[in-house]
Design an enzyme around this catalytic site. Structure first.
Site, mmCIF file in Angstrom:
data_model
loop_
_atom_site.group_PDB
_atom_site.id
_atom_site.type_symbol
_atom_site.label_atom_id
_atom_site.label_comp_id
_atom_site.label_asym_id
_atom_site.label_seq_id
_atom_site.Cartn_x
_atom_site.Cartn_y
_atom_site.Cartn_z
ATOM 1 N N THR A 185 0.853 -1.186 0.000
ATOM 2 C CA THR A 185 0.000 0.000 0.000
ATOM 3 C C THR A 185 0.883 1.228 0.000
ATOM 4 O OG1 THR A 185 -1.649 1.282 1.186
ATOM 5 C CG2 THR A 185 -0.289 -0.168 2.533
ATOM 6 N N GLU A 330 -4.654 -2.880 4.755
ATOM 7 C CA GLU A 330 -4.184 -3.464 6.016
ATOM 8 C C GLU A 330 -5.262 -4.276 6.719
ATOM 9 O OE1 GLU A 330 -3.655 -0.409 4.950
ATOM 10 O OE2 GLU A 330 -1.728 0.406 5.615
ATOM 11 N N LYS A 439 -6.684 10.304 -2.530
ATOM 12 C CA LYS A 439 -7.147 9.089 -3.191
ATOM 13 C C LYS A 439 -8.017 9.460 -4.379
ATOM 14 C CE LYS A 439 -8.002 4.489 -1.780
ATOM 15 N NZ LYS A 439 -8.877 3.596 -1.036
ATOM 16 N N TRP A 444 -3.993 5.789 -4.815
ATOM 17 C CA TRP A 444 -3.308 6.780 -3.992
ATOM 18 C C TRP A 444 -2.388 7.704 -4.779
ATOM 19 C CZ3 TRP A 444 -5.321 7.356 0.509
ATOM 20 C CH2 TRP A 444 -5.833 6.265 1.206
HETATM 21 P P1 ADP Z 1 -9.414 0.191 -0.162
HETATM 22 O O1 ADP Z 1 -9.283 1.078 -1.362
HETATM 23 O O2 ADP Z 1 -9.637 -1.232 -0.528
HETATM 24 O O3 ADP Z 1 -10.402 0.713 0.819
HETATM 25 P P2 ADP Z 1 -6.803 1.203 0.676
HETATM 26 O O4 ADP Z 1 -5.864 0.635 1.667
HETATM 27 O O5 ADP Z 1 -6.297 1.530 -0.674
HETATM 28 O O6 ADP Z 1 -7.996 0.164 0.600
HETATM 29 O O7 ADP Z 1 -7.470 2.519 1.238
HETATM 30 C C1 ADP Z 1 -7.982 2.607 2.543
HETATM 31 C C2 ADP Z 1 -8.416 4.019 2.837
HETATM 32 O O8 ADP Z 1 -9.377 4.452 1.860
HETATM 33 C C3 ADP Z 1 -9.113 4.170 4.151
HETATM 34 O O9 ADP Z 1 -8.210 4.271 5.231
HETATM 35 C C4 ADP Z 1 -9.909 5.460 3.920
HETATM 36 O O10 ADP Z 1 -9.102 6.609 4.086
HETATM 37 C C5 ADP Z 1 -10.313 5.342 2.470
HETATM 38 N N1 ADP Z 1 -11.643 4.735 2.381
HETATM 39 C C6 ADP Z 1 -11.955 3.442 2.171
HETATM 40 N N2 ADP Z 1 -13.297 3.259 2.157
HETATM 41 C C7 ADP Z 1 -13.844 4.468 2.387
HETATM 42 C C8 ADP Z 1 -15.196 4.960 2.526
HETATM 43 N N3 ADP Z 1 -16.243 4.154 2.392
HETATM 44 N N4 ADP Z 1 -15.370 6.285 2.769
HETATM 45 C C9 ADP Z 1 -14.309 7.115 2.890
HETATM 46 N N5 ADP Z 1 -13.027 6.723 2.772
HETATM 47 C C10 ADP Z 1 -12.791 5.423 2.531
#
Ligand code: ADP
Length: 542
Positions: A185, A330, A439, A444
């Site tokens: 990540t 994570e 994001k 990212w």
């Molecule tokens: P994923 O994209 O599978 O959720 P990542 O590790 O790339 O996994 O990203 C995680 C982060 O994405 C979270 O810590 C949060 O900041 C953001 N995120 C994930 N889901 C949401 C959501 N439903 N609403 C807002 N932010 C989110």
């Protein structure tokens, strides 16, 4: 006194054995570079995974060695997941959208031994070879006839490898705590970090995702994961679907293509899907323009970024129920799902609009808490917001090869970097982030790297970049610049032109705002939370 039950290891090869026995006829349909609709059954998939494993067994790898993939969502990638991990190796899925330097870092850090690549990525791989001396061979995920001309050393053809293997290959007995998958990540500052999943964590997570108020995957379902298999194992779908016996529809490289997605949904009778908000925007735009509908699609889970209400309401008009989910690489990734739809009648229209946008309630197996700056736990009153921490059997305890050096601030809890409220009913809502990242469309962007390029400009005194709401990409980078003594005439155009060739195009900020100064903390760090507050009414030109 111990219980007297069998202590069978939770290894993902048991998914293979189960699916072959009872779900063997369920289908996997894929879009690949060489076939717009490849179709076969779990039985055939797992027979090929055994043949693949038999081929890999001749390579002289040690248990736990990493076999990487640079590939889209399709059946060959699915077979590679199982062929590698069920043999005791670690399937390291790499995000092909990263820059070459990041790919090199990740491949070397993970010590990948072999890399399986889609034909699309051959030239990308050729550019990495010299800097990745530890890689012993490359496998192109295609047939002998379609093998591209390449300068890659020790290159193999996937179909030739599979054809030579034996179906009689037996999976070894594995310890449930053995690693089975690895995903980096770049969601935090500094170098990307590896999250190393175990067989046990993957199995427990897959079980949990199948629960009705989670992703609710059943035998009757046809599941279309629009989240990449290189991103947190496509939210566990490649494991949960064969467990349940659900038909799996894999869209290949077409995840951003509304037309292909609509065709897959309608032709394959997809009932359930999962993806980031940007994906649904693409699908909705296509449906609107074409006048098509998606009658079979009952429900979707939308996560990875905050979902605008407009997307959910538009999906309502197509009869598609949308549930917000929240999680992280994570966390394998599932943390919460918002199943408020089930109780829609308990809310006024206005309250329902508010509650459905929340991240939702913790899935059994994940514990959450919110804490203030001193680490004191905050009440679940829907008002108090604090740093969100989690723990559970599918939450990362340490990053790969950083064991010990990255101890979480509080023993036994993982600090998510998200800021949240939790209401008395247990609905968690993300309000901000403490981690300094952006994001965009589910991927990212490192704010630090963008800032470093900006401050290299001779007319810039200081620069900060923040993630700011964007209707299509959820967030895009907004650059805030303090002009230096030589920079009185610095314009937005000149500033943005500076990024050309210095940074990936999609990392370049969408707009620049000039300020006299930036807000700082006592220790001199830019206060991003304050900056986000100052610019909250800014709107990107669209
Ligand atoms: P994923 O994209 O599978 O959720 P990542 O590790 O790339 O996994 O990203 C995680 C982060 O994405 C979270 O810590 C949060 O900041 C953001 N995120 C994930 N889901 C949401 C959501 N439903 N609403 C807002 N932010 C989110």
């Amino acid at each position: 006194m111990n219980g007297l039950m069998m202590s069978q290891q939770l290894s993902i090869s048991s998914i293979v054995e189960h699916a072959e026995r009872v779900n063997g006829n369920a289908e996997i349909v894929s879009v690949t570079a060489d076939n717009p609709r490849h179709r076969y059954t779990y039985q055939q998939a797992f027979a090929r995974a055994r043949k693949l494993a038999d081929g890999i067994a001749t390579w002289g790898l040690a248990q736990g060695d990493r076999i990487a993939t640079l590939a889209w969502n399709d059946y060959r990638h699915f077979e590679t997941y199982y062929g590698s991990a069920c043999s005791g190796y670690v399937c390291h899925t790499i995000n092909p959208r990263l820059f070459p330097e990041q790919l090199v870092y990740i491949i070397n850090h993970a010590e990948d031994r072999y890399i399986f690549i889609d034909p699309d990525f051959v030239s990308l791989a050729e550019g990495l070879v010299e800097e990745c001396p530890g890689v012993r061979g490359w496998v192109v995920l295609t047939t002998a006839e379609r093998m591209p001309q390449t300068s890659l050393p020790n290159v193999l053809c996937y179909e030739t490898l599979v054809a030579a293997g034996s179906e009689a290959f037996q999976w070894p007995e594995l310890d449930e705590n053995a690693a089975c998958a690895l995903c980096y990540t770049s969601g935090t500052t500094g170098n990307p970090k590896g999250v190393l999943y175990s067989h046990r964590s993957t199995m427990l997570h897959a079980y949990a995702t199948m629960m009705p108020d989670a992703l609710g995957i059943a035998r009757k379902d046809v599941v279309l994961p629009i989240v990449p298999m290189f991103h947190v194992n496509a939210w566990g779908n490649p494991y949960s679907c064969p467990m349940a016996g659900a038909k799996l529809v894999l869209p290949g490289s077409k995840m951003g293509d509304g037309e292909t997605l609509a065709a897959l949904i309608n032709e394959e009778k997809v009932t359930m899907s999962a993806g980031v908000p940007t994906v649904w925007l693409g699908l909705l735009a296509y449906l609107k323009a074409s006048g098509q509908r998606v009658e079979s699609l009952e429900r979707i889970v939308v996560g990875g970024a905050a979902c605008p209400l407009s997307i959910m309401e538009e999906l309502d008009t197509y009869g598609v129920q949308s549930k917000v989910g929240w999680g992280m690489t994570e966390m394998s990734p599932l943390g919460t799902v918002n199943a408020s739809q089930a109780t829609r009648e308990n809310y006024s229209e206005e309250d329902f609009a508010k509650v459905r946008l929340k991240g939702g309630r913790q899935v059994f197996g994940v514990e959450m808490k919110i804490v203030d700056d001193e680490g004191n736990e905050l009440p679940w009153d829907g008002e108090a917001f604090g740093s969100l921490k989690v723990r559970g059997p599918w939450v990362c305890s340490s990053y790969f090869k950083l064991e010990g050096s990255d101890a979480h601030a509080e023993e036994g809890w993982f600090e998510t970097g998200d800021v949240a409220t939790i209401d008395p009913d247990g609905y968690m809502a993300i309000t901000d982030r403490t981690k300094d990242v952006i994001k965009s469309g589910g991927e990212w962007i490192s704010s630090i790297e963008v800032e470093n390029v900006a401050t290299d400009h001779p007319k810039v005194a200081e620069a900060a970049v923040i993630g700011h709401y964007h209707p299509k990409w959820s967030e895009r980078p907004l650059l805030i610049v303090v002009r230096g003594p030589e920079g009185k005439d610095l314009t937005s155009q000149e500033m943005l032109a500076w990024f050309e060739g210095r940074i990936a195009k999609w990392w370049t900020p969408d707009a620049v705002q000039f300020a006299d100064e930036l807000p700082h903390t006592a220790t001199g760090k830019v206060q991003k939370v304050k900056l986000r507050e100052i610019y909250k009414n800014f709107a990107f030109p669209v």
